[in-house]
Design a protein around this motif. Structure first.
Motif, PDB file in Angstrom:
ATOM      1  N   MET A  88       0.842  -1.196   0.000  1.00 45.00           N
ATOM      2  CA  MET A  88       0.000   0.000   0.000  1.00 45.00           C
ATOM      3  C   MET A  88       0.874   1.242   0.000  1.00 45.00           C
ATOM      4  O   MET A  88       1.798   1.359   0.815  1.00 45.00           O
ATOM      5  N   THR A  89       0.596   2.172  -0.923  1.00 43.99           N
ATOM      6  CA  THR A  89       1.379   3.400  -0.998  1.00 43.99           C
ATOM      7  C   THR A  89       1.086   4.305   0.182  1.00 43.99           C
ATOM      8  O   THR A  89      -0.008   4.263   0.766  1.00 43.99           O
ATOM      9  N   ALA A  90       2.052   5.140   0.529  1.00 45.59           N
ATOM     10  CA  ALA A  90       1.869   6.084   1.627  1.00 45.59           C
ATOM     11  C   ALA A  90       0.858   7.147   1.203  1.00 45.59           C
ATOM     12  O   ALA A  90       0.833   7.581   0.048  1.00 45.59           O
ATOM     13  N   PRO A  91       0.010   7.610   2.137  1.00 48.99           N
ATOM     14  CA  PRO A  91      -0.985   8.615   1.780  1.00 48.99           C
ATOM     15  C   PRO A  91      -0.394  10.017   1.757  1.00 48.99           C
ATOM     16  O   PRO A  91       0.645  10.291   2.365  1.00 48.99           O
ATOM     17  N   GLU A  92      -1.078  10.909   1.065  1.00 48.19           N
ATOM     18  CA  GLU A  92      -0.818  12.345   1.208  1.00 48.19           C
ATOM     19  C   GLU A  92      -1.443  12.773   2.528  1.00 48.19           C
ATOM     20  O   GLU A  92      -2.564  12.388   2.858  1.00 48.19           O
ATOM     21  N   ILE A  93      -0.717  13.584   3.310  1.00 50.50           N
ATOM     22  CA  ILE A  93      -1.229  14.045   4.604  1.00 50.50           C
ATOM     23  C   ILE A  93      -1.286  15.567   4.598  1.00 50.50           C
ATOM     24  O   ILE A  93      -0.306  16.232   4.257  1.00 50.50           O
TER      25      ILE A  93
END
Length: 334
Positions: free
Chosen positions: A1-6
């Motif tokens: 799973m790719t890291a989210p934009e925060i």
């Protein structure tokens, strides 16, 4: 799973969009308007966080942090104790993998701890990913399902004792007014101050101390902030007997959810006339008429008189918790 934009603070329009698209129904305490009330009353800073994944999932964690302490000594909360359910709300599936990303991000924040009070419906997801150092604050939420309409709720969910209370109030001849402009707020605050003094006498606590504790727990600006920021979504119900007000309840509306948030009263007269159960029952009846799905009695503690009072309306009990999650600041909750 790719890291989210925060993104922090969470953009208001994105947050509101998630609320508007929540088919299960978002309680008022997870809305941007509630965030405004918390920040206004608690004098906190909005540090809410938006997480966006490539698969289209968006998740908002409401958060506030006090302004007076350095970050390393501060606690950020979703929400502070006494402000109800915060946790997280999402557009898209809330799975353990995504919850784990959020928890790890919160643990990396430069604060002493984060208090997370999730929606009880999501409690199992969050418990599965919390670190061993997290400290639980057991809570119980009572929610009344309104399906079938008021006649069904009255017959099949109310206890016979609660139905008798409502009939007794009807015989007493109570007059009821409902206002969504805040006109009855001074009356509510007067009854609340009287209650603080009554509790102090009952428990043998000096009045000065009791009043100071009450101002810390529920400063007048708390109720005023909720009325101001929720606007017509905050309705105050007043029961009067022979022209004299005897009880006030505060109901909060959001979509298909209604939340019974606060009540204050002239204890002796209200008890004789069953004013508070009558007001709550009328609010439930109105919620059914307006197409409501859920009537929440909020967080409570098992075994108390307040819990027993709420139980009479037939809500389902949801046992869950809030959680103190250690941050990267000075370790430990205390």
């Amino acid at each position: 799973m790719t890291a989210p934009e925060i993104v922090s603070p969470a953009p208001r329009d994105v947050w509101q969009s998630i609320v508007d698209h929540d088919v299960a129904g978002t309680p008022v305490s997870q809305t941007p308007q509630w965030r405004d009330a918390v920040c206004g009353a608690w004098r906190g800073r909005d540090v809410s966080r938006l997480y966006r994944w490539d698969d289209g999932t968006s998740l908002v964690v409401p958060l506030v942090r006090g302004r007076l302490r350095p970050a390393a000594m501060a606690e950020q909360s979703s929400w502070p104790l006494g402000w109800g359910i915060g946790g997280a709300l999402s557009y898209g599936e809330l799975c353990e993998d995504k919850a784990d990303v959020v928890v790890r991000d919160l643990m990396a924040q430069p604060v002493r701890s984060t208090y997370l009070r999730p929606d009880p419906r999501d409690d199992a997801v969050w418990r599965a990913v919390l670190p061993p150092a997290a400290v639980a604050n057991p809570r119980m939420t009572q929610v009344l399902e309104l399906s079938g309409g008021f006649g069904h709720v009255w017959k099949h969910r109310y206890t016979s004792a609660r139905r008798n209370d409502v009939r007794r109030a009807e015989r007493a001849g109570l007059d009821v007014e409902v206002d969504d402009t805040g006109r009855f707020l001074p009356l509510f605050e007067r009854f609340y101050r009287q209650a603080v003094d009554r509790w102090a006498r009952r428990d043998g606590v000096p009045l000065v101390r009791a009043r100071w504790q009450a101002r810390r727990r529920n400063p007048p600006r708390k109720f005023a902030a909720v009325v101001r920021h929720l606007g017509p979504a905050c309705r105050l119900w007043v029961a009067s007997l022979r022209g004299e007000p005897v009880a006030v309840t505060m109901m909060l509306h959001q979509g298909t959810h209604v939340t019974y948030w606060q009540s204050a009263m002239d204890k002796e007269i209200a008890a004789r006339s069953c004013a508070v159960p009558y007001l709550v029952s009328l609010a439930i009846e109105q919620a059914c008429a307006e197409g409501g799905a859920w009537f929440s009695f909020g967080d409570t503690h098992p075994g108390t008189s307040v819990t027993r009072f709420k139980t009479g309306f037939g809500p389902t009990e949801h046992h869950s918790a809030g959680y103190w999650i250690p941050g990267a600041g000075r370790s430990g909750r205390r």
